[in-house]
Write an enzyme that holds these catalytic residues in place. Structure first.
Site, PDB file in Angstrom:
ATOM      1  CD1 TRP A   1       0.419  -0.720   3.182  1.00 29.22           C
ATOM      2  CD2 TRP A   1      -0.527   1.280   3.421  1.00 29.22           C
ATOM      3  NE1 TRP A   1       0.793  -0.238   4.413  1.00 29.22           N
ATOM      4  CE2 TRP A   1       0.219   0.992   4.592  1.00 29.22           C
ATOM      5  CE3 TRP A   1      -1.210   2.488   3.353  1.00 29.22           C
ATOM      6  CZ2 TRP A   1       0.304   1.872   5.677  1.00 29.22           C
ATOM      7  CZ3 TRP A   1      -1.124   3.367   4.434  1.00 29.22           C
ATOM      8  CH2 TRP A   1      -0.372   3.053   5.582  1.00 29.22           C
ATOM      9  CG  ASP A   2       4.834   0.834   1.413  1.00 28.68           C
ATOM     10  OD1 ASP A   2       3.892   0.248   1.975  1.00 28.68           O
ATOM     11  OD2 ASP A   2       6.023   0.725   1.772  1.00 28.68           O
TER      12      ASP A   2
ATOM     13  CD  GLU B   1       2.928  -3.657   9.202  1.00 25.96           C
ATOM     14  OE1 GLU B   1       4.133  -3.346   9.387  1.00 25.96           O
ATOM     15  OE2 GLU B   1       2.496  -4.113   8.131  1.00 25.96           O
TER      16      GLU B   1
ATOM     17  CE  LYS C   1       6.847  -1.548  11.433  1.00 22.55           C
ATOM     18  NZ  LYS C   1       6.345  -2.573  10.503  1.00 22.55           N
ATOM     19  CD  GLN C   2       3.410   2.460   9.135  1.00 19.57           C
ATOM     20  OE1 GLN C   2       4.031   1.426   9.004  1.00 19.57           O
ATOM     21  NE2 GLN C   2       2.969   3.159   8.109  1.00 19.57           N
TER      22      GLN C   2
END
Lengths: 767, 767
Positions: free
Chosen positions: A359-360, A490, A602-603
């Site tokens: 999906w990046d 994640e 994580k992000q």
């Protein structure tokens, strides 16, 4: 940061001095690519020290058998492994009978340069061999943008203190190994090798996938630029390897050089029985041009890319080097020429993360390619998913969805899912939303609505169906819930009601319904055709709406924020700043269960939603959520700092925004995550570009206008970038004195700065 | 049920008629074992049809490399693979030049019998070969309980319609393969083979683990019971295989037989250079006794086991066959002689589920072994965990726990974790509670408190420490929570506040504190020694107590039940009865994410807590929870029906209890879960025993008394079982007329039936 040896330079990545410990890091950092193939900066000559050999061909992979503890139904049988391709760069060198091997001898004046402006890799050094001979070596290598099946090497040696018998032993070799392999497994089945005069090739086929590849070479030897007759009496040839032996006698301070042309022709682009001819053809073209002309063309081709894609920064060499490194690597990985390809997270720099498309692409890479290339490139990226729609529907069926519900794979090479962890493959379903958002983003930016009736709406219908079926009604909450998901963060798995996922699901349905109505009104024949093809009905649409209208979002009254997921407040919310540094990065120090039950992010997750849907939230809401979540965020994904940089800039926290910018732009150069040896983080590099353009520049599209809220880090004098907005090239220069806008030609564009219309000067040519 | 070919019989498992489709199921069902080794019922002679070859040696395994999508910190590097051991049973047969192969020829009167009373496997059939010869074949095989390194085969052939030249070709062979293997991987490294007159062996070593095994044989040939001189001129020998060739001429209606003694000697029991001698030794003993005497001994040894362990049922042959099959297989798997061994979930019948020890041992198997064997066997099972305490503490450390907190592995061979799914390995931590509960259960049943100060308390302290550290304080709930676990219901992963886990955690701490106090008061010197060794302090204990006293349990006011976990009521609670049968079993039909977000329960979870801690809940509470959870339970774990059978009996729902009983007792015989080919469900077989003794019989221990609430399914006339309670043997017979109790010898025991003291008659001998 974990390393600091790259010399700051505006246009080049430079290493000085030879350090065996840095070889694998530099192999990653100095990688080269041309969109069709790429390679780590492995040495051409023998190197017996620690090295990670890697050469990669776009779209060539191996389906490794899925192995898990206990098999779970629905797992893909295979997952894609990135394959180290046959070696075409190899040139063993023997000098007065001794093999040149940098791990064994004294090296001085070692210098490596990745010239990003011109697209080549250089290496030079002085060596004193054990037999006493001293030499100076100079090597240039590039992968041609012109002829994308071709690479070229010029390998120069000058004996210093004595005359020397130098033997160049260039080779091609298909008997290569993978780092990621079980025991001694091999992935290439040799087919044939051949020599015709100076031309040599090895042909090999990947097991299972059957990609057929001819790896070829042709060499020329010079002394002082004078071409030498080649006598190849002692060539060696096996099924997997051909090695020539070119011997020259060289006087002190004379220079001999081997020019090697090599590369791959692949069955994805040629019929199998034409591969050898295709290779010869490439060499005919290369020989016609010659090394110097090819080199010249390479510089010009890169100049053209930079003309549009460059961001220049005045007053901060490291920041400048960082952004150019990011832009350079993105362009090495993907040029948008081939709609079958996509942007792998490691590009052509390592094996990690099998598969090329995440999906990046939609969430991070699309904005970069949209603004810095012809808009056809962005359209190709969208069409890639349209072409995989049928497989996404099949994938949905495997997981029990019906009626054309599409779940796009988490990782793919050809539209099929090729990753095999249940918490990712089955549950990180927000990817489906990013694919829908990319359509919205494309239309918003390019104004090209034609994509929607042609292709986009079918994709959106498949996605809306998925969300409708994936939600279930909770009697307890009297609303729809989405259970068992993994969000962008994640470091949480199998959670319930991830705010980001629920929000995206609702948005996808709403957006699809909105477009259906628009197309019904404005593109009537398209509408009928799509309605028929997808077997859609009004009653189905109203069922979707029921889910979207009654979606549940976890919210904390106490904190005034949406919760990342149900139960988030049960965690021990100690901020990251209070963690012992020895515990970081968490993913290398903590066991998975400990990470999962921690609050650490994580992000961007909830904040990713605030990034995508900025306009739906107030400044105060953004501030509250940023203040709540950022302190819990460890940014251990390369995709994390850029979103936070953009939001910090929006909140006027330029120091923090600049910190995040440095972190994202020099993530690999400074090896923040202690893993650069394994390859570069390609997809996040687009986020670096966004940090400047959307973050510092504050660029937003509103209708047909471009809006800016320009800021500048105090460390910089000025920065400038270009935007291709609806086929108009706008050049933006931001300095402490103010912002200038220039538009190529005599075009018009309304640019709004800090809410007010501003002057745009015409330019005949931007640069 | 999915198959129905096993002929009902009280003491034997019988198959009549040869069906190639059933070969692999029967290979599982007719498996034999003697605690030290075991094997699937593979044919001795050549069989070219589909077969699953399996012979297993207790404690011999291979550490397979862990392979996962993305590596997570803390994973064990290896996981244990069950290894198919070298073949000692092989006897190729040639008759008038044609190889006997049941998959190729006409077979009649095929009959297979697993005689459970006497512990042997029989097979006989008539065959008409392609060359026209008709033969009758009779084979007996058993694994000796007396000499547990020995197996014996008597292979009889009688030509019917003509004389025949029969060649027996017995062999030993270490070049075996595993079903569970990557590609062509092998696991045995051949070392040497040897022949000394009639004795032959192949020696091989497992890769990595280095278990050294001598597989041996010796053969005798008879005609009409007359021993024949053996001429072995044409033996073949390689490093991995030795095959003899014994030729006999046989007249019609004469019988020739080959008696083969074979087996394994293993480096776990002998020094490596003594393995061959040890093998010879076994054969010396076997030859002294001879086949018939060994066979006689086998029958007697099994008679002794049955004397204590048997449950007899009058009036229901299938139920009788089922329970005996369960008791028989348990005793084939584990006899409690070797404290290094344990009870693998597939015993010696298949490869699935690497590793030998799960929480099944403590939760399911212990009660069976406690009541049907000398209590030393149960003590050995507890000591197994005490011996692994240090490794459990190390395992805890790997996951970030401190100060002697112990996390026992989910699956183990030698105390190290050898399973590698994060949701199991890292999160299915309730196993730790079952290990503590087993200590409580052992003391309650045997009255042997001495185990606690000697060993048990140290284990409990490690476990209490784990729970204390694993819980965290939720400000939001103002209580302690346990986040990110997998409960016994493995159809939920990474859930928060699993009632069963939270309850068990609190109980473990409370029980440990209670025992510490008791030992402080009653075993002062032990107390000091343990306090020192474990570095325990009063303040630490009060921290534990704080967690236990303030533990959170999810509860629904609306339903009046504890919730399996937080958020359980968000699910769509459609009962199992409304599911389409085509969707079952879910684990073969649904993808994992769909299973996870469904409400369906694999095996007792909240109800497992009600089973363990029955006394802490009222009858009405049990009824409410059973009514809420059972309808959502799919019983797709072999461990599920028994607990529900016991609870249904307790609730007076005998029809349902009986249904569950049949399902658990004939799970494999009737192949409910469509997987019997892969092997049997050994550990759940103890649950079948519990269904009768604790379920129908309603046996409970209260203080020094045994309590019963006997019931009987209407399908049965009567049933009886024995209990070794504190070294007193009680025989219980339940019929529709009432219940009789007999106690061996002149011992006293207070037995309470339905709350009232009852008469116990003395017996000189129970059976």
């Amino acid at each position: 940061m974990n390393q600091n040896y790259i010399i700051p330079d505006e246009w080049s990545i430079i290493e000085e001095g030879f350090d065996r410990e840095r070889v694998m890091s530099s192999e990653s950092l100095f990688s080269i690519g041309n969109g069709a193939m790429g390679q780590r900066a492995n040495f051409e000559e023998t190197y017996t020290g620690e090295t990670f050999q890697g050469s990669y061909i776009a779209g060539v992979y191996y389906p490794d058998k899925t192995k898990v503890g206990w098999w779970k139904n629905g797992y893909p049988e295979y997952f894609a492994k990135v394959l180290n391709a046959p070696n075409w760069i190899g040139i063993d060198v023997e000098i007065n009978g001794e093999i040149l091997d940098l791990s064994q001898i004294e090296i001085s004046n070692f210098r490596r340069e990745l010239n990003m402006k011109e697209g080549w890799l250089g290496r030079n050094f002085n060596a004193k061999l054990k037999n006493g001979i001293e030499i100076e070596v100079n090597i240039i290598r590039f992968l041609s943008l012109d002829l994308d099946e071709l690479g070229a090497i010029k390998y120069e040696i000058k004996p210093i203190n004595n005359s020397a018998k130098i033997i160049f032993k260039p080779y091609v070799h298909s008997g290569v190994t993978n780092r990621d392999a079980n025991w001694e497994e091999t992935f290439w089945e040799p087919i044939i090798s051949g020599i015709e005069q100076g031309f040599a090739f090895v042909q090999a086929r990947t097991f299972k996938t059957g990609f057929n590849v001819v790896t070829f070479m042709e060499n020329t030897v010079f002394i002082n630029d004078e071409k030498q007759e080649i006598i190849s009496s002692e060539n060696s040839q096996t099924e997997t390897k051909i090695q020539f032996k070119h011997e020259v006698e060289v006087n002190p301070n004379e220079t001999t050089s081997l020019v090697k042309f090599g590369g791959y022709t692949v069955s994805t682009n040629h019929s199998e029985n034409e591969l050898v001819n295709a290779a010869k053809n490439v060499l005919v073209q290369a020989n016609e041009l010659g090394f110097e002309k090819l080199f010249q063309n390479q510089k010009e081709a890169w100049a053209k890319i930079w003309e549009m894609a460059d961001i220049s920064i005045e007053g901060d060499v490291k920041a400048q080097q960082g952004i150019r490194f990011n832009i350079f690597q993105l362009n090495q990985t993907y040029l948008g020429k081939d709609a079958r390809l996509n942007i792998g997270p490691k590009g052509f720099t390592g094996e990690k993360y099998g598969g090329s498309t995440y999906w990046d692409t939609e969430a991070y890479c699309l904005p970069f390619y949209m603004a810095t290339k012809n808009q056809e490139v962005a359209r190709n990226l969208l069409a890639y998913r349209y072409n995989h729609l049928e497989k996404a529907i099949e994938n949905g069926q495997k997981l029990g969805f019906k009626n054309g519900a599409a779940l796009y794979p988490m990782v793919t090479m050809n539209g099929e899912e090729c990753h095999n962890e249940w918490e990712i493959t089955f549950e990180e379903i927000h990817r489906n939303g990013a694919i829908a958002f990319a359509i919205f983003n494309y239309v918003r930016f390019t104004g090209d609505f034609s994509y929607v009736p042609e292709k986009g709406l079918e994709v959106l219908i498949g996605i809306a169906r998925f969300w409708h079926q994936r939600a279930n009604f909770s009697k307890d909450k009297n609303q729809f819930v989405i259970l068992g998901v993994t969000g962008p963060n994640e470091y949480e798995n199998n959670i319930n009601n991830n705010f980001y996922t629920n929000y995206l699901a609702k948005w996808c349905i709403d957006y699809t319904v909105e477009l259906i109505e628009k197309i019904e009104n404005e593109f009537h024949s398209d509408f009928n055709q799509i309605f028929d093809k997808t077997n859609l009905s009004k009653s189905e649409i109203s069922e979707w709406k029921n889910v979207a209208d009654n979606m549940y979002f976890p919210y904390s009254e106490e904190h005034g924020v949406y919760l990342q997921q149900d139960g988030f407040l049960d965690k021990d919310l100690t901020p990251v700043a209070k963690l012992d540094k020895a515990e970081r990065p968490l993913n290398q120090k903590w066991s998975w269960d400990r990470i999962l039950r921690s609050p650490y992010i994580k992000q961007a997750d909830t904040l990713q939603g605030f990034y995508f849907f900025e306009d739906n939230f107030t400044y105060e809401e953004l501030e509250k959520h940023f203040n709540f979540y950022e302190p819990l965020t460890v940014h251990e994904s390369s995709l994390s700092p850029c979103v936070h940089s953009i939001q910090a800039a929006k909140l006027g926290r330029m120091e923090q925004a600049y910190e995040f910018y440095l972190r994202t732009s020099r993530l690999d150069l400074d090896d923040y995550n202690k893993e650069v040896e394994e390859g570069l983080h390609i997809t996040s590099m687009a986020g670096t570009w966004m940090s400047i353009v959307e973050g510092f520049g504050g660029m937003r599209v509103k209708g047909d206008q471009l809006h800016f809220t320009p800021q500048i880090p105090k460390e910089w004098k000025s920065y400038s970038f270009n935007v291709n907005f609806r086929n108009k090239i706008l050049k933006v220069n931001v300095s402490h004195e103010g912002t200038e806008f220039n538009l190529e030609g005599n075009e018009n564009l309304e640019v709004i700065v800090n809410g007010k219309s501003t002057e745009v000067k015409p330019l005949i040519k931007t640069i």
